[in-house]
Enzyme design. Structure first.
Site, PDB file in Angstrom:
ATOM      1  N   CYS A 180       0.819  -0.988  -0.031  1.00 25.14           N
ATOM      2  CA  CYS A 180       0.109  -0.583  -0.269  1.00 25.14           C
ATOM      3  C   CYS A 180       0.850   1.135  -0.259  1.00 25.14           C
ATOM      4  O   CYS A 180       0.486   2.243  -0.880  1.00 25.14           O
ATOM      5  CB  CYS A 180      -1.648  -0.045   1.155  1.00 25.14           C
ATOM      6  SG  CYS A 180      -2.119  -1.493   0.958  1.00 25.14           S
ATOM      7  N   THR A 181       2.249   1.018   0.803  1.00 23.67           N
ATOM      8  CA  THR A 181       2.853   2.673   0.972  1.00 23.67           C
ATOM      9  C   THR A 181       3.793   2.667  -0.668  1.00 23.67           C
ATOM     10  O   THR A 181       3.296   3.747  -0.812  1.00 23.67           O
ATOM     11  CB  THR A 181       4.295   2.039   1.770  1.00 23.67           C
ATOM     12  OG1 THR A 181       3.229   2.325   3.162  1.00 23.67           O
ATOM     13  CG2 THR A 181       5.015   3.486   2.249  1.00 23.67           C
TER      14      THR A 181
END
Length: 150
Positions: free
Chosen positions: A46-47
């Site tokens: 997600c990052t």
């Protein structure tokens, strides 16, 4: 029922990174929209995905599009996440999963993890892309590819 290419995106609203109520009617009809649903702030994929959207944000803006990230994390979590990685786009908190249900975003990995789906919506509110993949970075490539065509 999941939204598909050709569907009109429904009106939606949610609390944004700054605690304000974001309303889709402030964007739809004026510019294209990239709405990406992701599982959780501060996780590896997600990052990477958020940072890829950040790194190419100017490309999205140049194509007349706004980027919006959506997860079930709280506004405070989004604030920390956006600040830590200097994310220039809006993150919406969907803790009640209303937006996931509205868009029909499925869960992944035997229903255990919220899905990762990107929607590209044209200026008229019509969905031009629904891309479902747990791989984060490819979402940015697919979204830009479609925006260049519309």
């Amino acid at each position: 029922m999941a939204l598909q290419v050709g569907d009109k995106v429904p009106h939606f609203s949610a609390v944004d990174t700054h605690g304000n109520m974001f309303d889709s009617s402030t964007v739809l009809g004026q510019k294209a929209l990239v709405v990406y649903f992701y599982p959780k702030d501060d996780t590896r994929v997600c990052t990477e995905q958020a940072c890829s959207f950040r790194d190419q944000y100017e490309d999205f803006k140049a194509l007349g599009a706004e980027v919006i990230g959506v997860s079930g994390d709280s506004m405070k979590s989004h604030q920390k996440f956006a600040s830590r990685y200097q994310l220039p786009f809006v993150l919406l908190s969907d803790s009640d999963k209303k937006l996931r249900k509205l868009f029909g975003v499925p869960n992944d990995l035997l229903g255990l993890i919220p899905g990762r789906v990107t929607y590209v919506v044209d200026k008229n509110g019509i969905i031009q892309l629904v891309f479902n993949s747990m791989s984060g970075k490819i979402h940015i490539e697919k979204a830009l590819e479609i925006l260049k065509r519309i």
